[in-house]
Design a protein around this motif. Structure first.
Motif, PDB file in Angstrom:
ATOM      1  N   THR A  78       0.831  -1.200   0.000  1.00  0.00           N
ATOM      2  CA  THR A  78       0.000   0.000   0.000  1.00  0.00           C
ATOM      3  C   THR A  78       0.868   1.252   0.000  1.00  0.00           C
ATOM      4  O   THR A  78       0.619   2.210  -0.738  1.00  0.00           O
ATOM      5  CB  THR A  78      -0.938   0.005   1.219  1.00  0.00           C
ATOM      6  N   ARG A  79       1.893   1.245   0.834  1.00  0.00           N
ATOM      7  CA  ARG A  79       2.810   2.392   0.869  1.00  0.00           C
ATOM      8  C   ARG A  79       3.536   2.528  -0.466  1.00  0.00           C
ATOM      9  O   ARG A  79       3.693   3.637  -1.008  1.00  0.00           O
ATOM     10  CB  ARG A  79       3.820   2.237   2.000  1.00  0.00           C
ATOM     11  N   ALA A  80       3.982   1.406  -1.024  1.00  0.00           N
ATOM     12  CA  ALA A  80       4.711   1.448  -2.293  1.00  0.00           C
ATOM     13  C   ALA A  80       3.852   2.030  -3.412  1.00  0.00           C
ATOM     14  O   ALA A  80       4.331   2.807  -4.246  1.00  0.00           O
ATOM     15  CB  ALA A  80       5.184   0.047  -2.663  1.00  0.00           C
ATOM     16  N   GLN A  81       2.564   1.677  -3.433  1.00  0.00           N
ATOM     17  CA  GLN A  81       1.670   2.191  -4.465  1.00  0.00           C
ATOM     18  C   GLN A  81       1.497   3.702  -4.338  1.00  0.00           C
ATOM     19  O   GLN A  81       1.557   4.439  -5.326  1.00  0.00           O
ATOM     20  CB  GLN A  81       0.311   1.504  -4.359  1.00  0.00           C
ATOM     21  N   LEU A  82       1.290   4.181  -3.112  1.00  0.00           N
ATOM     22  CA  LEU A  82       1.077   5.613  -2.918  1.00  0.00           C
ATOM     23  C   LEU A  82       2.351   6.400  -3.203  1.00  0.00           C
ATOM     24  O   LEU A  82       2.311   7.471  -3.826  1.00  0.00           O
ATOM     25  CB  LEU A  82       0.595   5.879  -1.490  1.00  0.00           C
ATOM     26  N   GLU A  83       3.494   5.884  -2.787  1.00  0.00           N
ATOM     27  CA  GLU A  83       4.753   6.581  -3.057  1.00  0.00           C
ATOM     28  C   GLU A  83       5.046   6.625  -4.550  1.00  0.00           C
ATOM     29  O   GLU A  83       5.578   7.619  -5.057  1.00  0.00           O
ATOM     30  CB  GLU A  83       5.896   5.902  -2.304  1.00  0.00           C
ATOM     31  N   ARG A  84       4.708   5.576  -5.254  1.00  0.00           N
ATOM     32  CA  ARG A  84       4.908   5.578  -6.704  1.00  0.00           C
ATOM     33  C   ARG A  84       4.059   6.687  -7.347  1.00  0.00           C
ATOM     34  O   ARG A  84       4.505   7.368  -8.273  1.00  0.00           O
ATOM     35  CB  ARG A  84       4.542   4.212  -7.277  1.00  0.00           C
ATOM     36  N   ALA A  85       2.852   6.864  -6.835  1.00  0.00           N
ATOM     37  CA  ALA A  85       1.981   7.923  -7.366  1.00  0.00           C
ATOM     38  C   ALA A  85       2.553   9.300  -7.068  1.00  0.00           C
ATOM     39  O   ALA A  85       2.581  10.185  -7.935  1.00  0.00           O
ATOM     40  CB  ALA A  85       0.583   7.793  -6.767  1.00  0.00           C
ATOM     41  N   TYR A  86       3.026   9.512  -5.839  1.00  0.00           N
ATOM     42  CA  TYR A  86       3.627  10.796  -5.498  1.00  0.00           C
ATOM     43  C   TYR A  86       4.842  11.080  -6.386  1.00  0.00           C
ATOM     44  O   TYR A  86       5.065  12.217  -6.825  1.00  0.00           O
ATOM     45  CB  TYR A  86       4.055  10.803  -4.031  1.00  0.00           C
ATOM     46  N   GLU A  87       5.632  10.058  -6.636  1.00  0.00           N
ATOM     47  CA  GLU A  87       6.817  10.226  -7.481  1.00  0.00           C
ATOM     48  C   GLU A  87       6.416  10.625  -8.898  1.00  0.00           C
ATOM     49  O   GLU A  87       7.079  11.455  -9.534  1.00  0.00           O
ATOM     50  CB  GLU A  87       7.643   8.943  -7.498  1.00  0.00           C
ATOM     51  N   ALA A  88       5.335  10.012  -9.395  1.00  0.00           N
ATOM     52  CA  ALA A  88       4.863  10.347 -10.744  1.00  0.00           C
ATOM     53  C   ALA A  88       4.463  11.820 -10.833  1.00  0.00           C
ATOM     54  O   ALA A  88       4.568  12.446 -11.891  1.00  0.00           O
ATOM     55  CB  ALA A  88       3.681   9.451 -11.129  1.00  0.00           C
ATOM     56  N   LEU A  89       4.016  12.378  -9.707  1.00  0.00           N
ATOM     57  CA  LEU A  89       3.606  13.782  -9.665  1.00  0.00           C
ATOM     58  C   LEU A  89       4.728  14.717  -9.238  1.00  0.00           C
ATOM     59  O   LEU A  89       4.563  15.940  -9.247  1.00  0.00           O
ATOM     60  CB  LEU A  89       2.427  13.949  -8.695  1.00  0.00           C
ATOM     61  N   GLY A  90       5.854  14.143  -8.829  1.00  0.00           N
ATOM     62  CA  GLY A  90       6.968  14.969  -8.361  1.00  0.00           C
ATOM     63  C   GLY A  90       6.771  15.514  -6.967  1.00  0.00           C
ATOM     64  O   GLY A  90       7.361  16.539  -6.605  1.00  0.00           O
ATOM     65  N   VAL A  91       5.952  14.850  -6.170  1.00  0.00           N
ATOM     66  CA  VAL A  91       5.674  15.306  -4.805  1.00  0.00           C
ATOM     67  C   VAL A  91       6.683  14.695  -3.839  1.00  0.00           C
ATOM     68  O   VAL A  91       6.776  13.474  -3.713  1.00  0.00           O
ATOM     69  CB  VAL A  91       4.240  14.925  -4.373  1.00  0.00           C
ATOM     70  N   LYS A  92       7.428  15.534  -3.149  1.00  0.00           N
ATOM     71  CA  LYS A  92       8.381  15.077  -2.147  1.00  0.00           C
ATOM     72  C   LYS A  92       7.874  15.484  -0.764  1.00  0.00           C
ATOM     73  O   LYS A  92       7.635  16.654  -0.507  1.00  0.00           O
ATOM     74  CB  LYS A  92       9.758  15.677  -2.409  1.00  0.00           C
TER      75      LYS A  92
END
Length: 340
Positions: free
Chosen positions: A153-167
């Motif tokens: 679950t964490r990996a999926q959400l972090e992948r989405a944030y990365e796609a958006l450039g959200v740090k």
């Protein structure tokens, strides 16, 4: 008399060599997540069914700290079945994050053979922050609990944030404290998700008692970016969360979980396994709501799962046979079918 006795002994040995199938049962130690988890509960129900309907196999449910442990366990020969998600397959295929450097340890390649349900990921913030945190880009620099480190679950959400450039700043917290920490402002948000489009994790329900959280939806532009990056988008009904989420819909990013076996299990047997599951899916759904999605449309759900992972890991030929029979196969996947 002695010759006759010897003949009887030889005959007995020959008979033993051609013993019936029930004496040659193949055991499948099948890894899943921890006791008390959705994955463990679902596999117990599935194993009970398959052990009854496919007596040539004997499934033993093997709990582990998390699904990723089972994928690695299969690849290194510890398990014969595993609890694999498309996000884990993504990391494995790209040799990144939780699977970085792992390929050197692999003894065999995981494949996909049965997709069972989705987990749908989103983000929650405190209701007091709705005016200043309006989309996912506004999470930049915020302190967030996105789930425990091994979680898919964490990996999926972090992948989405990365796609958006959200740090953002990651905070690891005790699940029982997530709500109170959001209420006090020590974290600015936490991961929000549903299971099988119908259920909610117990810790999120508990957090709802300690704080007034609101669903934070990505903007239209962010949704377009996520779609382009390959994410599926689900508009979840707020009623699933059994509380006011301060939004008329909840935008979540589903990923796919499956209970998979490898090429050690013949194509015909995997095909028969899928037919057995389809025949008894109503029984499974009564035992566990997690099976509700395949109860509605099992062939269609297999297509959705394969669509998410076809480029990541090979497809078991037994699953391919089932999907072709059901008319949900895409010819573009022909080259992705594993060979036994």
């Amino acid at each position: 008399m002695f010759k006759r006795l010897c003949a009887l002994v030889v005959a007995g040995l020959l008979a033993a060599g051609s013993a019936p199938a029930w004496s040659q049962v193949k055991e499948i130690p099948w890894g899943t997540s921890a006791v008390g988890s959705a994955g463990h509960k679902a596999l117990v129900a599935l194993a009970d069914l398959l052990n009854r309907e496919m007596p040539k196999y004997q499934i033993t449910v093997q709990p582990t700290p998390g699904a990723i442990v089972t994928v690695k366990g299969y690849a290194t020969g510890q398990f014969e079945g595993y609890y694999g998600a498309d996000i884990a397959f993504y990391e494995l295929a790209n040799n990144i994050k939780r699977f970085k450097g792992f390929k050197a340890s692999m003894k065999r390649q995981p494949v996909q053979s049965f997709w069972v349900y989705t987990v749908e990921m989103g983000t929650a913030i405190h209701v007091r922050d709705q005016g200043k945190i309006k989309n996912w880009h506004d999470l930049a620099g915020k302190a967030l609990f996105t789930g425990n480190p091994p979680w898919d679950t964490r990996a999926q959400l972090e992948r989405a944030y990365e796609a958006l450039g959200v740090k953002y700043e990651y905070r690891q917290v005790d699940l029982s404290a997530a709500g109170s920490l959001l209420q006090s402002g020590r974290i600015d948000g936490f991961c929000l998700y549903s299971n099988g489009e119908a259920g909610v994790a117990p810790w999120i329900t508990e957090a709802s008692l300690a704080t007034d959280w609101a669903a934070l939806n990505p903007s239209a532009d962010e949704i377009a970016t996520l779609k382009k990056a390959g994410f599926a988008i689900l508009e979840q009904k707020p009623a699933v969360f059994n509380r006011d989420v301060h939004a008329d819909k909840v935008i979540l990013l589903p990923f796919y979980y499956g209970f998979h076996v490898g090429l050690e299990i013949p194509a015909e047997d995997v095909y028969q396994m899928l037919k057995v599951i389809e025949k008894h899916v109503g029984e499974l759904a009564k035992a566990d709501k997690g099976f509700s999605q395949i109860a509605k449309d099992m062939p269609g759900f297999q297509r959705r799962g394969v669509t998410a992972a076809a480029d990541l890991v090979p497809i078991h030929p037994g699953l391919a046979k089932y999907m072709r029979e059901k008319g949900v196969w895409d010819a573009k996947w022909d080259s992705r079918v594993a060979k036994q």
